[in-house]
Design an enzyme around this catalytic site. Structure first.
Site, PDB file in Angstrom:
ATOM      1  N   LYS A  22      -3.730   4.526  12.745  1.00  0.00           N
ATOM      2  CA  LYS A  22      -2.760   5.506  12.221  1.00  0.00           C
ATOM      3  C   LYS A  22      -3.446   6.500  11.292  1.00  0.00           C
ATOM      4  O   LYS A  22      -3.246   7.708  11.394  1.00  0.00           O
ATOM      5  CB  LYS A  22      -1.654   4.764  11.449  1.00  0.00           C
ATOM      6  CG  LYS A  22      -0.813   5.670  10.557  1.00  0.00           C
ATOM      7  CD  LYS A  22       0.179   4.906   9.726  1.00  0.00           C
ATOM      8  CE  LYS A  22      -0.303   4.416   8.398  1.00  0.00           C
ATOM      9  NZ  LYS A  22      -0.221   5.327   7.259  1.00  0.00           N
ATOM     10  N   ASN A  23      -4.261   5.981  10.361  1.00  0.00           N
ATOM     11  CA  ASN A  23      -4.827   6.865   9.337  1.00  0.00           C
ATOM     12  C   ASN A  23      -5.962   7.740   9.858  1.00  0.00           C
ATOM     13  O   ASN A  23      -6.462   8.600   9.129  1.00  0.00           O
ATOM     14  CB  ASN A  23      -5.253   6.050   8.111  1.00  0.00           C
ATOM     15  CG  ASN A  23      -4.047   5.557   7.335  1.00  0.00           C
ATOM     16  OD1 ASN A  23      -2.931   6.013   7.575  1.00  0.00           O
ATOM     17  ND2 ASN A  23      -4.264   4.617   6.421  1.00  0.00           N
ATOM     18  N   CYS A 117       6.388   7.932  -4.377  1.00  0.00           N
ATOM     19  CA  CYS A 117       5.853   6.983  -3.404  1.00  0.00           C
ATOM     20  C   CYS A 117       5.935   5.570  -3.998  1.00  0.00           C
ATOM     21  O   CYS A 117       5.663   5.375  -5.184  1.00  0.00           O
ATOM     22  CB  CYS A 117       4.397   7.339  -3.116  1.00  0.00           C
ATOM     23  SG  CYS A 117       3.639   6.192  -1.982  1.00  0.00           S
ATOM     24  N   ARG A 122       0.698   9.254  -6.643  1.00  0.00           N
ATOM     25  CA  ARG A 122      -0.220   9.773  -5.619  1.00  0.00           C
ATOM     26  C   ARG A 122      -0.380  11.281  -5.813  1.00  0.00           C
ATOM     27  O   ARG A 122       0.177  12.093  -5.071  1.00  0.00           O
ATOM     28  CB  ARG A 122       0.292   9.429  -4.219  1.00  0.00           C
ATOM     29  CG  ARG A 122       0.332   7.926  -4.022  1.00  0.00           C
ATOM     30  CD  ARG A 122       0.738   7.535  -2.646  1.00  0.00           C
ATOM     31  NE  ARG A 122      -0.278   7.782  -1.646  1.00  0.00           N
ATOM     32  CZ  ARG A 122      -0.123   7.487  -0.362  1.00  0.00           C
ATOM     33  NH1 ARG A 122       1.003   6.970   0.062  1.00  0.00           N
ATOM     34  NH2 ARG A 122      -1.089   7.715   0.499  1.00  0.00           N
ATOM     35  N   PRO A 123      -1.170  11.652  -6.825  1.00  0.00           N
ATOM     36  CA  PRO A 123      -1.346  13.086  -7.090  1.00  0.00           C
ATOM     37  C   PRO A 123      -2.114  13.774  -5.963  1.00  0.00           C
ATOM     38  O   PRO A 123      -2.735  13.116  -5.126  1.00  0.00           O
ATOM     39  CB  PRO A 123      -2.160  13.106  -8.388  1.00  0.00           C
ATOM     40  CG  PRO A 123      -2.811  11.772  -8.481  1.00  0.00           C
ATOM     41  CD  PRO A 123      -1.977  10.802  -7.708  1.00  0.00           C
ATOM     42  N   ASP A 308      -5.155  -1.042   1.635  1.00  0.00           N
ATOM     43  CA  ASP A 308      -4.134  -1.231   2.672  1.00  0.00           C
ATOM     44  C   ASP A 308      -4.068  -2.663   3.215  1.00  0.00           C
ATOM     45  O   ASP A 308      -3.195  -2.956   4.044  1.00  0.00           O
ATOM     46  CB  ASP A 308      -4.365  -0.249   3.838  1.00  0.00           C
ATOM     47  CG  ASP A 308      -4.119   1.188   3.417  1.00  0.00           C
ATOM     48  OD1 ASP A 308      -3.480   1.398   2.371  1.00  0.00           O
ATOM     49  OD2 ASP A 308      -4.574   2.100   4.133  1.00  0.00           O
ATOM     50  N   ARG A 400       6.620   2.654  10.487  1.00  0.00           N
ATOM     51  CA  ARG A 400       5.833   3.868  10.232  1.00  0.00           C
ATOM     52  C   ARG A 400       4.375   3.651  10.602  1.00  0.00           C
ATOM     53  O   ARG A 400       3.662   4.605  10.911  1.00  0.00           O
ATOM     54  CB  ARG A 400       5.916   4.249   8.743  1.00  0.00           C
ATOM     55  CG  ARG A 400       7.273   4.772   8.325  1.00  0.00           C
ATOM     56  CD  ARG A 400       7.185   5.331   6.922  1.00  0.00           C
ATOM     57  NE  ARG A 400       5.884   5.932   6.748  1.00  0.00           N
ATOM     58  CZ  ARG A 400       5.140   5.850   5.659  1.00  0.00           C
ATOM     59  NH1 ARG A 400       5.584   5.222   4.608  1.00  0.00           N
ATOM     60  NH2 ARG A 400       3.957   6.412   5.608  1.00  0.00           N
TER      61      ARG A 400
HETATM   62  N1  EPU Z   1      -5.929  10.530  -6.081  1.00  0.00           N
HETATM   63  C1  EPU Z   1      -6.006  11.389  -7.146  1.00  0.00           C
HETATM   64  N2  EPU Z   1      -5.907  12.726  -6.890  1.00  0.00           N
HETATM   65  C2  EPU Z   1      -5.768  13.217  -5.634  1.00  0.00           C
HETATM   66  C3  EPU Z   1      -5.727  12.324  -4.548  1.00  0.00           C
HETATM   67  C4  EPU Z   1      -5.798  10.974  -4.810  1.00  0.00           C
HETATM   68  O1  EPU Z   1      -6.135  10.979  -8.297  1.00  0.00           O
HETATM   69  O2  EPU Z   1      -5.706  14.451  -5.475  1.00  0.00           O
HETATM   70  C5  EPU Z   1      -6.012   9.073  -6.327  1.00  0.00           C
HETATM   71  C6  EPU Z   1      -4.796   8.319  -5.799  1.00  0.00           C
HETATM   72  O3  EPU Z   1      -3.751   8.326  -6.738  1.00  0.00           O
HETATM   73  C7  EPU Z   1      -5.370   6.950  -5.556  1.00  0.00           C
HETATM   74  C8  EPU Z   1      -6.784   7.250  -5.080  1.00  0.00           C
HETATM   75  O4  EPU Z   1      -7.084   8.568  -5.567  1.00  0.00           O
HETATM   76  O5  EPU Z   1      -5.436   6.240  -6.755  1.00  0.00           O
HETATM   77  C9  EPU Z   1      -6.990   7.210  -3.581  1.00  0.00           C
HETATM   78  O6  EPU Z   1      -5.999   8.007  -2.936  1.00  0.00           O
HETATM   79  P1  EPU Z   1      -6.285   8.744  -1.561  1.00  0.00           P
HETATM   80  O7  EPU Z   1      -6.146  10.208  -1.766  1.00  0.00           O
HETATM   81  O8  EPU Z   1      -7.548   8.252  -0.975  1.00  0.00           O
HETATM   82  O9  EPU Z   1      -5.067   8.260  -0.678  1.00  0.00           O
HETATM   83  P2  EPU Z   1      -4.424   9.093   0.501  1.00  0.00           P
HETATM   84  O10 EPU Z   1      -5.444   9.933   1.137  1.00  0.00           O
HETATM   85  O11 EPU Z   1      -3.174   9.731   0.020  1.00  0.00           O
HETATM   86  C10 EPU Z   1      -4.933   7.384   2.396  1.00  0.00           C
HETATM   87  C11 EPU Z   1      -4.158   6.556   3.359  1.00  0.00           C
HETATM   88  C12 EPU Z   1      -3.436   5.453   2.607  1.00  0.00           C
HETATM   89  C13 EPU Z   1      -4.474   4.605   1.888  1.00  0.00           C
HETATM   90  C14 EPU Z   1      -5.314   5.490   0.969  1.00  0.00           C
HETATM   91  C15 EPU Z   1      -6.453   4.752   0.299  1.00  0.00           C
HETATM   92  C16 EPU Z   1      -3.647   8.124   5.104  1.00  0.00           C
HETATM   93  C17 EPU Z   1      -2.637   8.895   5.840  1.00  0.00           C
HETATM   94  N3  EPU Z   1      -3.213   7.404   4.070  1.00  0.00           N
HETATM   95  O12 EPU Z   1      -3.997   7.931   1.484  1.00  0.00           O
HETATM   96  O13 EPU Z   1      -2.789   4.655   3.581  1.00  0.00           O
HETATM   97  O14 EPU Z   1      -3.847   3.605   1.133  1.00  0.00           O
HETATM   98  O15 EPU Z   1      -5.888   6.572   1.719  1.00  0.00           O
HETATM   99  O16 EPU Z   1      -7.306   4.221   1.231  1.00  0.00           O
HETATM  100  O17 EPU Z   1      -4.813   8.125   5.462  1.00  0.00           O
HETATM  101  C18 EPU Z   1      -1.201   3.127   4.368  1.00  0.00           C
HETATM  102  O18 EPU Z   1      -1.680   3.285   5.496  1.00  0.00           O
HETATM  103  O19 EPU Z   1      -0.369   2.217   4.090  1.00  0.00           O
HETATM  104  C19 EPU Z   1      -1.599   4.028   3.304  1.00  0.00           C
HETATM  105  C20 EPU Z   1      -0.909   4.165   2.188  1.00  0.00           C
END
Ligand code: EPU
Length: 455
Positions: A22-23, A117, A122-123, A308, A400
């Site tokens: 998915k991701n 969320c 999730r900034p 995850d 999802r």
């Molecule tokens: N973060 C920041 N600033 C940002 C972005 C992220 O501080 O601008 C922080 C987040 O708050 C968190 C960390 O950095 O503490 C990692 O977040 P990341 O941005 O990597 O998460 P994401 O890209 O929003 C993806 C996956 C998530 C998975 C995370 C971490 C997708 C679509 N989603 O989210 O998947 O948990 O990476 O590996 O790829 C799931 O599949 O259940 C899921 C939530």
């Protein structure tokens, strides 16, 4: 609304295929907006999130069609739309992945901020920092990110944040930099296999990206990208969930369509617990030979244990006598599954970003409520191992991100069914005053010859 009814106590056994990730699929689909011509993705799982993103891409001028065998074809016929609507983005945060492609290809993007969320804050500050560094003018207006740039310019930028790297942030900036003028170097980029998969797709489309799978990405911008055919990598999170389903029922399961190289930390942790894993060619077999042992583990960015699988691992450790500690340093508040597991008899105490788990001999089936995607999976695993029936409500979270999880579990011998969430469908044993005695499940470890043990 649907719910799962699970009769715990069936030891899982057999063979099942893992689906596409998915991701990976979601950022790959979004990247198709940056290409000219048709992008064909193979092995795209049938998930609610994929349908939601398809609807978002269609609203942005793309034609999205499903073929057999998990094929999804995306072609852009209208490049004028640039607004990613709140109604679609709020349902699925990955919708935010259209920001980089839209900005780079159409020069402007107006993408709704995703909102709250259940797994914690999730900034998106790092996404915006990266795009600003490439020269975009970005403002927040009425709940939307409004971004403009006539042509992005390559630069040297640092993308690390307080919790490490960002997966979809790296994806957004990488797609934008692929079409920028000049060279971009991203430091502290995410190394997850899903980011590498996106980089491989972009390179096949004509991008020039090196350093994939390392924190330093070098992107030599090109004028145009072209649609190609690409296969999505296997879902390492689904694979880990099914491995833990096998382990929690002390079963014996073979998974096909897996990429063990993407799962080293998970294999290592399960191995340390005493789970026997035999690696094959894109397959692996999980079995249990003796009592499992408690462990301490920490979810961190790749290649560590993924956040995850933190919830599923917590569920498994809740059935392993002794004290385990599970820490999540990526999403420190991602523990909404813990109180529900406690309703099933688990002994879990939360301390900051850790769950202190004192394993019990047996969980007890109960009515529980899923709070998010991976928490749902943890509750299903617990239900498989519990004494008596379990009802898992709000499984729309699970739909999802898992393609037909209950069918795959049934294929392995689980007693799990999807029914409408109505009082009449709650098993009698879980209705007030109707606690019928149920025979406890009996999971004695099977003794198998010790061949090809991992490590
Ligand atoms: N973060 C920041 N600033 C940002 C972005 C992220 O501080 O601008 C922080 C987040 O708050 C968190 C960390 O950095 O503490 C990692 O977040 P990341 O941005 O990597 O998460 P994401 O890209 O929003 C993806 C996956 C998530 C998975 C995370 C971490 C997708 C679509 N989603 O989210 O998947 O948990 O990476 O590996 O790829 C799931 O599949 O259940 C899921 C939530």
């Amino acid at each position: 609304m649907d719910m799962f009814v699970i009769q715990g106590g069936k030891r899982l056994s057999g063979r099942v295929a893992v689906g596409g990730a998915k991701n990976s699929a979601l950022p790959l689909m979004a990247a198709a907006l940056a290409a000219e011509g048709e992008t064909v993705l193979r092995g795209v799982p049938r998930l609610v999130d994929v349908d939601t993103l398809s609807a978002l891409l269609e609203s942005l001028g793309a034609r999205v069609t499903r073929g057999g065998g998990g094929e999804l074809s995306i072609s852009v016929f209208n490049e004028r739309p640039y607004i990613a609507d709140y109604e679609l983005v709020r349902r699925m945060r990955a919708g935010f992945c259209v920001l980089g492609p839209l900005l780079a290809k159409r020069g402007k993007a107006c993408v709704s901020l995703p909102g709250g969320c259940n797994i914690g804050d999730r900034p998106i500050d790092l996404h915006l920092k990266g795009l600003r560094a490439l020269g975009a003018d970005i403002r927040i207006e009425r709940g939307y990110v409004v971004a403009r740039a006539s042509r992005l310019r390559g630069t040297h930028l640092y993308l690390g944040g307080p919790f490490g790297s960002t997966v979809t942030g790296t994806c957004n900036v990488m797609v934008a930099a692929a079409l920028a003028e000049g060279i971009t170097t991203i430091e502290a980029g995410a190394c997850e296999p899903e980011v590498v998969d996106l980089g491989n797709l972009l390179n096949a489309m004509g991008a020039r990206i090196t350093g994939l799978g390392t924190p330093t990405l070098r992107i030599d911008g090109v004028e145009r990208l072209f649609g190609v055919e690409h296969s999505v990598i296997p879902d390492r999170i689904e694979a880990a969930t099914l491995m833990m389903a096998a382990a929690i029922t002390r079963g014996n399961v073979t998974l096909t369509n897996v990429c063990p190289d993407h799962m080293t930390s998970v294999l290592d942790t399960l191995n340390e617990m005493g789970v026997r894993i035999v690696l094959g060619d894109r397959s692996l077999e999980v079995s249990i030979e003796g009592p499992l042992r408690p462990v301490e583990c920490v979810a961190l960015p790749y290649p560590a244990i993924p956040t995850d699988v933190q919830a599923q691992l917590t569920a498994l450790l809740a059935t392993v006598p002794g004290m385990s500690i599970v820490t999540d340093k990526v999403f420190p508040d991602r523990f909404l599954h813990a109180p529900e597991l406690v309703r099933m008899g688990a002994r879990i105490r939360r301390e900051g970003n850790s769950a202190i788990v004192s394993g019990v001999d047996r969980l007890s089936g109960a009515c529980v409520m899923a709070s998010d995607l991976r928490a749902s999976a943890a509750l299903v695993l617990s239900g498989l191992a519990a004494h008596g029936p379990t009802v898992v409500r709000r499984i729309y979270h699970l739909d999802r991100g898992y393609e037909h999880l209950e069918l795959k579990l049934r294929q392995l011998g689980a007693d799990i069914s999807r029914v409408r969430d109505e009082p009449a469908n709650v098993p009698e044993a879980l209705q007030v005053g109707q606690h019928a005695p149920v025979a406890p499940p009996h999971f004695e470890p099977t003794v198998k010859p010790n061949r090809n043990r991992l490590r």
